[in-house]
Design an enzyme around this catalytic site. Structure first.
Site, short mmCIF file in Angstrom:
data_model
loop_
_atom_site.label_atom_id
_atom_site.label_comp_id
_atom_site.label_asym_id
_atom_site.label_seq_id
_atom_site.Cartn_x
_atom_site.Cartn_y
_atom_site.Cartn_z
CE LYS A 1 0.12 3.44 4.82
NZ LYS A 1 -0.05 3.61 6.24
CG ASN B 1 -1.74 1.23 1.38
OD1 ASN B 1 -1.88 2.00 0.43
ND2 ASN B 1 -2.30 1.44 2.57
N GLY C 1 2.07 2.19 10.76
CA GLY C 1 2.98 3.32 10.60
C GLY C 1 3.66 3.75 11.88
CD GLU D 1 -3.19 5.41 6.73
OE1 GLU D 1 -3.16 5.48 5.49
OE2 GLU D 1 -2.26 4.92 7.41
CD GLU E 1 -3.72 -2.79 7.38
OE1 GLU E 1 -2.57 -2.96 6.96
OE2 GLU E 1 -4.42 -1.81 7.09
CB SER F 1 4.95 -1.71 12.00
OG SER F 1 4.51 -0.38 12.20
CG HIS G 1 -5.97 1.64 5.11
ND1 HIS G 1 -5.52 2.62 5.98
CD2 HIS G 1 -4.94 0.78 4.93
CE1 HIS G 1 -4.25 2.36 6.30
NE2 HIS G 1 -3.89 1.25 5.68
C1 PEP Z 1 -0.91 0.00 5.90
O1 PEP Z 1 -0.82 1.04 5.28
O2 PEP Z 1 -1.87 -0.74 5.69
C2 PEP Z 1 0.15 -0.38 6.84
C3 PEP Z 1 0.04 -1.50 7.47
O3 PEP Z 1 1.19 0.52 6.99
P1 PEP Z 1 2.61 0.21 7.73
O4 PEP Z 1 3.13 -1.06 7.17
O5 PEP Z 1 3.46 1.39 7.39
O6 PEP Z 1 2.32 0.10 9.19
#
Ligand code: PEP
Length: 256
Positions: free
Chosen positions: A15, A13, A177, A101, A171, A217, A99
């Site tokens: 972003k 992803n 992040g 976000e 998630e 992460s 997601h």
């Molecule tokens: C994500 O954007 O779905 C995500 C898991 O980001 P990160 O790996 O940076 O935590």
């Protein structure tokens, strides 16, 4: 990776990062490092403006194309939105939906996620349905209630065949992040609960066939331990997917 027949999926992803030229360069680097005919599915999700060009660069080969979101309508007075038919038109085969976000920065509600899942499925695309608890919800022992509530809402109205067309991504919001990752055991417990709920809502074969990704992460250093869990079928990777080398190491961890 589990001994099941579920094929691992590693999704990047990107972003809100990268110009069209940077996206194409990164996509080529990912393609170059993705083994042909490997026992893993790999996809990248660039910004909307780069989807067409990235598809031109990667074609329909070993790296697939995903969008990061979409609207549930295909056309009409919906200023600023992009619908599933247009995503299919530029070569997307997957769409990330719900997601954290989208949910927590843009206020997207369960009902919108449900409508998006149905719309994406109706076009033969695969939704990657994201669910996950916030830190305060985990601390209040509400992880399963929140995650399974989001899952139920997103899959409301689907039959088993449609459910088998979905990918779920767990998630935890506090791990996205932040550099904090759920332990493999904690992640596995939630994945197991998600699979059990799929079995209750649909049937055993559906629960066994749906891929459940972990996100939050994921890095080369922690990917193997997470992917070794029996109910973790892949990863949704944010930050580490912006570096082709790191992403390739995570893909390798899914094959090993
Ligand atoms: C994500 O954007 O779905 C995500 C898991 O980001 P990160 O790996 O940076 O935590």
């Amino acid at each position: 990776m589990s001994a099941s027949s579920r094929r691992p999926l590693i999704a990047g992803n990107w972003k809100l990062h990268n110009t069209v030229a940077e996206s194409v360069e990164l996509a080529r680097a990912v393609l170059h490092r993705t083994p042909r005919d490997a026992a893993v599915d790999v996809l990248v999700a660039p910004v909307f403006t780069a989807l067409y060009a990235v598809h031109e660069a990667i074609g329909d080969g070993s790296v697939r194309l995903a969008a990061q979101d979409c609207h549930f309508e295909d056309r009409g007075a919906f200023t600023g939105e992009v619908g599933p038919a247009l995503l299919k038109d530029v070569g997307c085969t997957f769409v990330i939906l719900g997601h954290s976000e989208r949910r927590h920065v843009f206020g997207e509600l369960d009902e919108a996620v449900r409508r998006k899942v149905a719309a994406v499925l109706s076009h033969g695309l695969t939704p990657i349905v994201c669910v996950g608890e916030k830190l305060e919800e985990r601390e209040a022992d509400r992880t399963e209630a929140v995650v399974l509530g989001q899952l139920d809402a997103a899959l409301e109205g689907l039959d088993a065949e449609s459910a088998r067309g979905c990918v779920i991504a767990y998630e935890p919001v506090w791990a996205i992040g932040t550099g904090r990752t759920a332990s493999p055991e904690d992640a596995e417990a939630v994945h197991r609960a998600i699979r059990a709920r799929l079995g209750e809502r649909f049937d055993g074969p559906t629960a066994e066939s749906v891929r459940i990704l972990y996100g939050g992460s994921v890095k080369p250093a922690n990917a193997a331990a997470l992917l070794a869990q029996p109910d973790i079928d892949g990863a949704l990777v944010g930050g580490a997917s912006l570096d082709a080398e790191s992403f390739a190491e995570i893909v390798q961890a899914a094959i090993a």
